[in-house]
Design a protein around this motif. Structure first.
Motif, PDB file in Angstrom:
ATOM      1  N   THR A  77     139.794  47.925 109.396  1.00 38.15           N
ATOM      2  CA  THR A  77     140.836  46.969 109.032  1.00 38.15           C
ATOM      3  C   THR A  77     141.285  47.163 107.590  1.00 38.15           C
ATOM      4  OG1 THR A  77     139.952  45.336 110.591  1.00 38.15           O
ATOM      5  CG2 THR A  77     141.422  44.520 108.881  1.00 38.15           C
ATOM      6  N   MET A  78     142.583  47.018 107.414  1.00 34.95           N
ATOM      7  CA  MET A  78     143.173  47.079 106.075  1.00 34.95           C
ATOM      8  C   MET A  78     143.781  45.724 105.761  1.00 34.95           C
ATOM      9  SD  MET A  78     146.378  49.439 104.802  1.00 34.95           S
ATOM     10  CE  MET A  78     147.415  48.859 106.132  1.00 34.95           C
ATOM     11  N   TYR A  79     143.837  45.408 104.473  1.00 38.90           N
ATOM     12  CA  TYR A  79     144.359  44.113 104.053  1.00 38.90           C
ATOM     13  C   TYR A  79     145.418  44.280 102.964  1.00 38.90           C
ATOM     14  CZ  TYR A  79     139.968  42.734 106.229  1.00 38.90           C
ATOM     15  OH  TYR A  79     138.921  42.571 107.108  1.00 38.90           O
ATOM     16  N   LEU A  80     146.253  43.275 102.853  1.00 42.79           N
ATOM     17  CA  LEU A  80     147.172  43.186 101.727  1.00 42.79           C
ATOM     18  C   LEU A  80     147.151  41.738 101.245  1.00 42.79           C
ATOM     19  CD1 LEU A  80     149.232  44.768  99.986  1.00 42.79           C
ATOM     20  CD2 LEU A  80     151.028  43.776 101.445  1.00 42.79           C
ATOM     21  N   GLN A  81     146.553  41.528 100.095  1.00 45.58           N
ATOM     22  CA  GLN A  81     146.540  40.210  99.490  1.00 45.58           C
ATOM     23  C   GLN A  81     147.794  40.083  98.633  1.00 45.58           C
ATOM     24  OE1 GLN A  81     144.150  37.592  99.815  1.00 45.58           O
ATOM     25  NE2 GLN A  81     145.823  36.484  98.807  1.00 45.58           N
ATOM     26  N   MET A  82     148.601  39.101  98.948  1.00 43.94           N
ATOM     27  CA  MET A  82     149.873  38.910  98.256  1.00 43.94           C
ATOM     28  C   MET A  82     149.839  37.584  97.517  1.00 43.94           C
ATOM     29  SD  MET A  82     152.522  40.300 101.157  1.00 43.94           S
ATOM     30  CE  MET A  82     152.228  38.934 102.272  1.00 43.94           C
ATOM     31  N   THR A  83     150.090  37.612  96.239  1.00 40.88           N
ATOM     32  CA  THR A  83     150.128  36.397  95.426  1.00 40.88           C
ATOM     33  C   THR A  83     151.464  36.314  94.691  1.00 40.88           C
ATOM     34  OG1 THR A  83     149.131  37.478  93.506  1.00 40.88           O
ATOM     35  CG2 THR A  83     147.628  36.487  95.111  1.00 40.88           C
ATOM     36  N   SER A  84     151.728  35.156  94.129  1.00 46.27           N
ATOM     37  CA  SER A  84     152.970  34.930  93.378  1.00 46.27           C
ATOM     38  C   SER A  84     154.178  35.436  94.154  1.00 46.27           C
ATOM     39  CB  SER A  84     152.887  35.616  92.013  1.00 46.27           C
ATOM     40  OG  SER A  84     151.794  35.123  91.260  1.00 46.27           O
ATOM     41  N   LEU A  85     154.229  35.065  95.407  1.00 54.57           N
ATOM     42  CA  LEU A  85     155.290  35.575  96.272  1.00 54.57           C
ATOM     43  C   LEU A  85     156.658  35.091  95.823  1.00 54.57           C
ATOM     44  CD1 LEU A  85     153.404  35.266  99.634  1.00 54.57           C
ATOM     45  CD2 LEU A  85     154.507  37.347  98.805  1.00 54.57           C
ATOM     46  N   LYS A  86     157.634  35.976  96.021  1.00 53.25           N
ATOM     47  CA  LYS A  86     159.015  35.711  95.633  1.00 53.25           C
ATOM     48  C   LYS A  86     159.916  35.804  96.869  1.00 53.25           C
ATOM     49  CE  LYS A  86     158.194  38.084  91.230  1.00 53.25           C
ATOM     50  NZ  LYS A  86     158.643  39.199  90.342  1.00 53.25           N
ATOM     51  N   PRO A  87     161.056  35.143  96.838  1.00 58.02           N
ATOM     52  CA  PRO A  87     161.972  35.248  97.984  1.00 58.02           C
ATOM     53  C   PRO A  87     162.320  36.700  98.321  1.00 58.02           C
ATOM     54  CG  PRO A  87     162.639  33.443  96.585  1.00 58.02           C
ATOM     55  CD  PRO A  87     161.525  34.143  95.856  1.00 58.02           C
ATOM     56  N   GLU A  88     162.372  37.557  97.323  1.00 53.12           N
ATOM     57  CA  GLU A  88     162.702  38.958  97.573  1.00 53.12           C
ATOM     58  C   GLU A  88     161.573  39.722  98.259  1.00 53.12           C
ATOM     59  OE1 GLU A  88     162.978  37.286  94.674  1.00 53.12           O
ATOM     60  OE2 GLU A  88     162.478  38.593  92.956  1.00 53.12           O
ATOM     61  N   ASP A  89     160.439  39.103  98.431  1.00 49.54           N
ATOM     62  CA  ASP A  89     159.346  39.712  99.211  1.00 49.54           C
ATOM     63  C   ASP A  89     159.541  39.485 100.710  1.00 49.54           C
ATOM     64  OD1 ASP A  89     157.080  38.604  96.670  1.00 49.54           O
ATOM     65  OD2 ASP A  89     157.857  40.633  96.964  1.00 49.54           O
ATOM     66  N   THR A  90     160.528  38.696 101.067  1.00 44.11           N
ATOM     67  CA  THR A  90     160.806  38.432 102.475  1.00 44.11           C
ATOM     68  C   THR A  90     161.173  39.717 103.209  1.00 44.11           C
ATOM     69  OG1 THR A  90     161.553  36.171 102.063  1.00 44.11           O
ATOM     70  CG2 THR A  90     162.348  37.233 104.076  1.00 44.11           C
ATOM     71  N   ALA A  91     160.424  40.011 104.264  1.00 45.93           N
ATOM     72  CA  ALA A  91     160.627  41.249 105.014  1.00 45.93           C
ATOM     73  C   ALA A  91     159.667  41.280 106.197  1.00 45.93           C
ATOM     74  CB  ALA A  91     160.374  42.466 104.126  1.00 45.93           C
ATOM     75  N   VAL A  92     159.868  42.257 107.050  1.00 45.92           N
ATOM     76  CA  VAL A  92     158.857  42.583 108.048  1.00 45.92           C
ATOM     77  C   VAL A  92     157.927  43.613 107.410  1.00 45.92           C
ATOM     78  CG1 VAL A  92     158.392  43.533 110.323  1.00 45.92           C
ATOM     79  CG2 VAL A  92     160.435  42.126 109.951  1.00 45.92           C
ATOM     80  N   TYR A  93     156.648  43.337 107.461  1.00 41.73           N
ATOM     81  CA  TYR A  93     155.648  44.209 106.861  1.00 41.73           C
ATOM     82  C   TYR A  93     154.972  45.030 107.949  1.00 41.73           C
ATOM     83  CZ  TYR A  93     156.201  42.017 102.322  1.00 41.73           C
ATOM     84  OH  TYR A  93     156.717  41.584 101.125  1.00 41.73           O
ATOM     85  N   TYR A  94     154.927  46.336 107.715  1.00 42.38           N
ATOM     86  CA  TYR A  94     154.388  47.273 108.697  1.00 42.38           C
ATOM     87  C   TYR A  94     153.146  47.967 108.158  1.00 42.38           C
ATOM     88  CZ  TYR A  94     158.956  46.878 110.959  1.00 42.38           C
ATOM     89  OH  TYR A  94     160.085  46.409 111.579  1.00 42.38           O
ATOM     90  N   CYS A  95     152.211  48.144 109.034  1.00 41.76           N
ATOM     91  CA  CYS A  95     150.992  48.902 108.750  1.00 41.76           C
ATOM     92  C   CYS A  95     151.239  50.370 109.102  1.00 41.76           C
ATOM     93  CB  CYS A  95     149.857  48.332 109.600  1.00 41.76           C
ATOM     94  SG  CYS A  95     148.313  49.225 109.540  1.00 41.76           S
ATOM     95  N   ASN A  96     150.747  51.258 108.269  1.00 40.71           N
ATOM     96  CA  ASN A  96     150.915  52.699 108.474  1.00 40.71           C
ATOM     97  C   ASN A  96     149.592  53.413 108.302  1.00 40.71           C
ATOM     98  OD1 ASN A  96     151.407  55.477 106.826  1.00 40.71           O
ATOM     99  ND2 ASN A  96     152.988  55.203 108.372  1.00 40.71           N
ATOM    100  N   ALA A  97     149.315  54.350 109.199  1.00 40.33           N
ATOM    101  CA  ALA A  97     148.126  55.192 109.111  1.00 40.33           C
ATOM    102  C   ALA A  97     148.573  56.640 109.054  1.00 40.33           C
ATOM    103  CB  ALA A  97     147.216  54.966 110.320  1.00 40.33           C
ATOM    104  N   LEU A  98     148.094  57.373 108.064  1.00 35.39           N
ATOM    105  CA  LEU A  98     148.543  58.743 107.832  1.00 35.39           C
ATOM    106  C   LEU A  98     147.354  59.679 107.661  1.00 35.39           C
ATOM    107  CD1 LEU A  98     150.904  60.700 107.208  1.00 35.39           C
ATOM    108  CD2 LEU A  98     150.657  60.029 104.813  1.00 35.39           C
ATOM    109  N   PHE A  99     147.384  60.778 108.427  1.00 38.04           N
ATOM    110  CA  PHE A  99     146.357  61.814 108.339  1.00 38.04           C
ATOM    111  C   PHE A  99     147.052  63.109 107.997  1.00 38.04           C
ATOM    112  CE2 PHE A  99     142.366  63.785 109.227  1.00 38.04           C
ATOM    113  CZ  PHE A  99     142.652  65.007 109.818  1.00 38.04           C
ATOM    114  N   THR A 100     146.584  63.791 106.921  1.00 39.06           N
ATOM    115  CA  THR A 100     147.318  64.968 106.466  1.00 39.06           C
ATOM    116  C   THR A 100     146.422  66.175 106.199  1.00 39.06           C
ATOM    117  OG1 THR A 100     147.153  64.264 104.164  1.00 39.06           O
ATOM    118  CG2 THR A 100     149.096  63.538 105.396  1.00 39.06           C
ATOM    119  N   TRP A 101     145.189  66.160 106.648  1.00 36.47           N
ATOM    120  CA  TRP A 101     144.308  67.271 106.287  1.00 36.47           C
ATOM    121  C   TRP A 101     144.654  68.552 107.020  1.00 36.47           C
ATOM    122  CZ3 TRP A 101     138.703  64.885 105.792  1.00 36.47           C
ATOM    123  CH2 TRP A 101     138.688  64.024 104.695  1.00 36.47           C
TER     124      TRP A 101
END
Length: 118
Positions: A77-101
């Motif tokens: 599991t990954m987390y994103l702790q968001m504080t001091s949120l602003k109206p401009e932070d309004t969005a759909v937030y997507y999780c991404n997993a990337l493997f590049t080896w």
């Protein structure tokens, strides 16, 4: 492969939220994990990224100092702790997993809505 985001909500400006991304079907510990967001009428942008070992994190300038990305490999599991949120932070937030080896593999979650009211 599934990446399932949760934690999105409607919050007032100045408030906080914690997003989670639960992964299954991948060897989570060897993936670079990231959060992206897309606001209406705008392109998807990188918010934060964390290396496979958690030792390196990067943030968009707009969230530096307010958001914190972390990962728990024991829980896949990954987390994103968001504080001091602003109206401009309004969005759909997507999780991404990337493997590049040895080859490139990339997966996306379905997104979770974050709305910040002024």
């Amino acid at each position: 492969v599934q990446l399932v985001e949760s934690g999105g909500d409607l919050v007032q400006a100045g408030g906080s939220l914690r997003l989670s991304c639960a992964a299954s079907g991948i060897a989570f510990s060897i993936y670079i994990m990231g959060w992206y967001r897309q606001a209406p009428g705008k392109e998807r942008e990188l918010v934060a990224q964390i290396s496979y070992d958690g030792g390196t994190t990067t943030y968009a300038d707009s969230v530096q100092g307010r958001f914190t990305i972390s990962r728990d490999d024991a829980k896949d599991t990954m987390y994103l702790q968001m504080t001091s949120l602003k109206p401009e932070d309004t969005a759909v937030y997507y999780c991404n997993a990337l493997f590049t080896w040895s080859t490139r593999r990339e997966y996306w979650g379905q997104g979770t809505q974050v709305t910040v009211s002024s």
